[in-house]
Design an enzyme around this catalytic site. Structure first.
Site, PDB file in Angstrom:
ATOM      1  CG  HIS A 150      17.742   9.161  13.648  1.00  0.00           C
ATOM      2  ND1 HIS A 150      16.654   8.630  12.915  1.00  0.00           N
ATOM      3  CD2 HIS A 150      18.218   7.965  13.786  1.00  0.00           C
ATOM      4  CE1 HIS A 150      16.562   7.199  12.584  1.00  0.00           C
ATOM      5  NE2 HIS A 150      17.386   7.082  12.512  1.00  0.00           N
ATOM      6  CD  GLU A 208      16.709  10.427  17.512  1.00  0.00           C
ATOM      7  OE1 GLU A 208      16.558  11.991  16.763  1.00  0.00           O
ATOM      8  OE2 GLU A 208      15.679   9.876  17.024  1.00  0.00           O
ATOM      9  NE  ARG A 226       8.913   8.547  10.714  1.00  0.00           N
ATOM     10  CZ  ARG A 226      10.139   8.887  11.543  1.00  0.00           C
ATOM     11  NH1 ARG A 226      10.590   9.787  11.974  1.00  0.00           N
ATOM     12  NH2 ARG A 226       9.761   7.618  12.754  1.00  0.00           N
ATOM     13  CG  HIS A 242      14.259   8.853   9.765  1.00  0.00           C
ATOM     14  ND1 HIS A 242      13.876   8.480  11.299  1.00  0.00           N
ATOM     15  CD2 HIS A 242      13.290   7.418   9.681  1.00  0.00           C
ATOM     16  CE1 HIS A 242      13.636   7.708  11.550  1.00  0.00           C
ATOM     17  NE2 HIS A 242      12.124   7.423  10.907  1.00  0.00           N
ATOM     18  CD  GLU A 259      15.376  12.296  11.401  1.00  0.00           C
ATOM     19  OE1 GLU A 259      14.355  11.956  11.690  1.00  0.00           O
ATOM     20  OE2 GLU A 259      16.299  11.489  11.373  1.00  0.00           O
TER      21      GLU A 259
END
Lengths: 99, 306
Positions: free
Chosen positions: B193, B267, B124, B66, B69
């Site tokens: 991510h 994440e 994204r 993405h 990020e």
């Protein structure tokens, strides 16, 4: 280049199924151009949404009318972007150009 | 690469230059593979760290699928340098590289990444165009052949979670699929991510627990403890569907179903104060703490061959 002057990132924490439903419905309102950074996932889990300036007022009115509380995570997205850009420029001047 | 500024965000060209320099400085350890081309025909580069031997078991890490990020691509650059710096003096890394290779794809979505630097910092998805829609891009973390098209992804091309016209429609995804299948000996797959501070394992597309749920949960617990030990950063962990939401067509659901037991998604920082606009001064701390968690997963992979 797209700018984000006046865009805000709001945080909504749904505390009831009804609120969660209302927040999920926001995802279908394409004309608001909402960008969900954290999508609606479940009760008590934060939903972060970037809101373009023109949609700020209508959205806040909508949330308040439905008794859904929210907080402002980022007051002005463009301001942070400009800080990021400045930092990058400063760094690239500092470092040896990797050629 | 000793003068490269790891505590700042960089453009695609700067990262690609960094990769070439790292390879040039370490020809006996690092090589650069091109596993495919993106929609806009940018090369998809994977760094291979190997002490030799052919088709050895391997550990895969990817960042930046993405594109917005940014802390993830920046962490990927830091990981690359860390592996080179520590490959002889770090016990975990040295023992891993004695028997395994490491593959690191730093810019997994170069078209999207270039777009975040030039046109839209908030982009994204990929930059593919599919007939019949004015909207551009597919969510590359909904495009894998694992529960593809199920709930937890959108069929609306204008949505940020648009799954694409069919599984592997995105060349950025197909390139990894082909690489994983042709290599055939990848034992761990970590896709990174941001944000939310989570360590996740499959599944995302179904509530059915994976057969190895207990083991993956235990690894996650240890990995998060190691991560938190450095700066106190709090992480949650669990399966994708129980910890965040239902997401179909996700990367590590597919890799797990390919038999890659140790499949995880991170994440990274933060929990929302800055979100995708994480200040550059947090790049190195975020990379350092994540590295400790990655080393736990590396050690477990090494100790539990399958």
């Amino acid at each position: 280049t797209e700018t984000f002057v006046g865009h805000q990132v709001l945080r909504i924490i749904p505390t009831s199924d009804e609120e969660l439903q209302k927040v999920q419905e926001l995802q279908d309102l394409e004309d608001l151009q909402l960008d969900f950074w954290l999508e609606p996932r479940g009760l008590g889990l934060p939903v972060d949404v970037r809101v373009p300036f023109p949609s700020l007022q209508p959205l806040k009115v909508h949330l308040e009318a439905n008794g859904i509380s929210y907080s402002i995570m980022i007051e002005d997205v463009q301001e942070l972007l400009e800080q990021e850009q400045t930092e990058m420029l400063r760094s690239s001047r500092r470092g040896l150009p990797l050629s | 690469t000793s003068t490269f500024d790891y505590s700042s965000y960089h453009t695609l060209d700067e990262i690609y230059n960094f990769m070439d320099l790292l390879v040039a400085e370490n020809p006996n350890l690092v090589s650069k593979l091109e596993i495919g081309r993106s929609t806009e025909n940018r090369p998809l580069y994977v760094l291979k760290f190997s002490k030799g031997g052919s088709n050895r078991p391997a550990f895969w890490i990817d960042t930046g699928i993405h594109s917005r990020e940014w802390v993830t691509q920046a962490s990927g650059v830091w990981f690359a340098k860390k592996i080179v710096q520590d490959h002889e003096n770090d016990q975990v890394l040295a023992s891993l590289l004695d028997t395994m290779d490491i593959f690191l794809e730093i810019v997994t979505n170069p078209d999207g990444f270039a777009f975040t630097h030039t046109k839209n910092r908030m982009w994204r998805k990929t930059r593919s165009k599919h007939s019949g829609s004015i909207c551009v891009g597919v969510d590359p973390n909904r495009n894998w052949d694992a529960g593809f098209g199920g709930s937890g992804a959108s069929s609306n091309p204008c949505s940020e979670t648009y799954h694409g016209p069919y599984a592997n429609s995105e060349p950025e995804v197909k390139a990894i699929v082909d690489f994983v299948k042709s290599h055939g000996n990848i034992k761990a797959f970590v896709s990174i991510h941001s944000y939310s501070q989570l360590l996740l394992y499959p599944y995302g597309y179904t509530r059915t627990p994976v057969p190895d749920q207990k083991e993956l949960h235990e690894i996650s617990e240890k990995a998060v403890a190691a991560l938190t030990s450095l700066y106190g950063t709090q992480y949650k962990y669990g399966s994708i569907i129980t910890t965040i939401y239902q997401a179909s067509g996700g990367t590590i659901d597919w890799t797990y179903d390919q038999g890659i037991k140790y499949s995880f998604t991170f994440e990274l920082r933060d929990t929302g104060r800055y979100g995708f606009l994480l200040p550059a001064k947090q790049i190195i701390p975020a990379a350092e703490e994540t590295w400790l968690a990655l080393q736990v997963i590396m050690q477990h992979t090494l100790d539990n061959p399958y």
